[in-house]
Write a protein that holds these residues in place. Structure first.
Motif: not given
Ligand SMILES: C[S@@+](CC[C@H](N)C(=O)[O-])C[C@H]1O[C@@H](n2cnc3c(N)ncnc32)[C@H](O)[C@@H]1O
Length: 270
Positions: A177-183
């Motif tokens: 739920l809290n994952a940042q969008p991967p680069q």
């Protein structure tokens, strides 16, 4: 379900807000995302799933699609019906509801499976696999603090079907739920459906980010056929990466043997 059995008791309504949704509303809501409910591998998570009114209807729709596409080939029906089951997730606070939800999903899957795959030689293993998927996908816990009944983080498994094998990767719900969008330069591009196609039932947000399947074939599967599950492999200790997301990535196994949990392999993360 009728209006009357939408409620089990007054005290459960007061304590837990337990009022089940009637089929008419369930179907009307699911029709808002009709295409997704009819896609075999689209993932759904219901964070307060009760005894599964939404999830069983989603499974029915997915299995109708599996039947439409694979009814003439039982071995394909078998693995794609497991894939459909593996794409359905729930969290429920009350143990009796969570257990009933698993049971209802199993009954629907098994009735259809038995009708299509009478002659399967691995029928009993497939049934064990279905039960195992449901144990891992329908969790008893609190969707607000994201902890299970023992106070441990809720962990969901992402299942991917690769040929005749399933791959499993475990994630904390908190991490998902809290994952940042991967680069883009950090992560290999996904091969299979886009994250934007994997919608949570309640929030129109990506449920699980697609991990790369590129590493799958590097896993050493030697000796796996005869391997017995180790005590330590059955319940791996919770372990997160630095961001608390991926716990384990498991080597792929034959789809009908996924209940034999292989030894965890530390994954590469998202
Ligand atoms: C209004 S009922 C809806 C059940 C089901 N979604 C349906 O539509 O039929 C809410 C359900 O959420 C459960 N629940 C309440 N608080 C919860 C929480 N913090 N985490 C997970 N489940 C919860 C209750 O036990 C109950 O089964």
């Amino acid at each position: 379900m009728t209006e009357t059995n939408q409620v089990k008791s007054k005290s459960r309504v007061q304590a837990h807000g337990e009022v089940f949704t009637a089929p008419r509303e369930v179907n009307a809501m699911l029709d808002l995302v009709k295409q997704e409910t009819e896609r075999i591998d689209s993932r759904f998570l219901e964070p307060a799933c009760g005894d599964g009114n939404f999830l069983v209807e989603i499974l029915r729709r997915k299995l109708a699609e599996v039947r439409r596409m694979y009814r003439r080939k039982p071995s394909d029906y078998e693995r794609f019906s497991l894939l459909a089951l593996s794409s359905i997730y729930g969290v429920e606070l009350l143990p009796d509801n969570a257990a009933r939800c698993r049971e209802r999903l199993y009954e629907i899957w098994d009735e259809a499976y038995t009708a299509h795959c009478r002659k399967s030689r691995q029928a009993e293993d497939c049934r064990k696999a279905a039960r195992f998927l449901l144990e891992r996908n329908i969790l008893c816990g609190n969707a607000l603090d994201l902890l299970d009944t023992k106070g441990e983080p809720l962990v969901f498994s992402q299942w991917s079907l690769i040929g005749r094998q399933f791959k499993r990767a475990d994630y904390t719900l908190d991490g998902l739920l809290n994952a940042q969008p991967p680069q883009p330069d950090q992560v290999p591009q996904p091969l299979a459906p886009k994250a934007s196609q994997q919608m949570s039932l309640l929030k129109e947000e990506p449920l699980m980010r697609q991990t790369s399947l590129l590493d799958l074939f590097e896993t050493d599967q030697a000796g796996e056929k005869d391997a017995k599950p180790q005590e330590s492999a059955v319940k791996p200790p919770p372990e997160t990466d630095e961001e608390g997301r991926l716990l384990y990535e498991f080597p792929p196994v034959d789809y009908w043997r996924i209940h034999h949990e292989p030894t965890p392999v530390k994954g590469a993360g998202l």
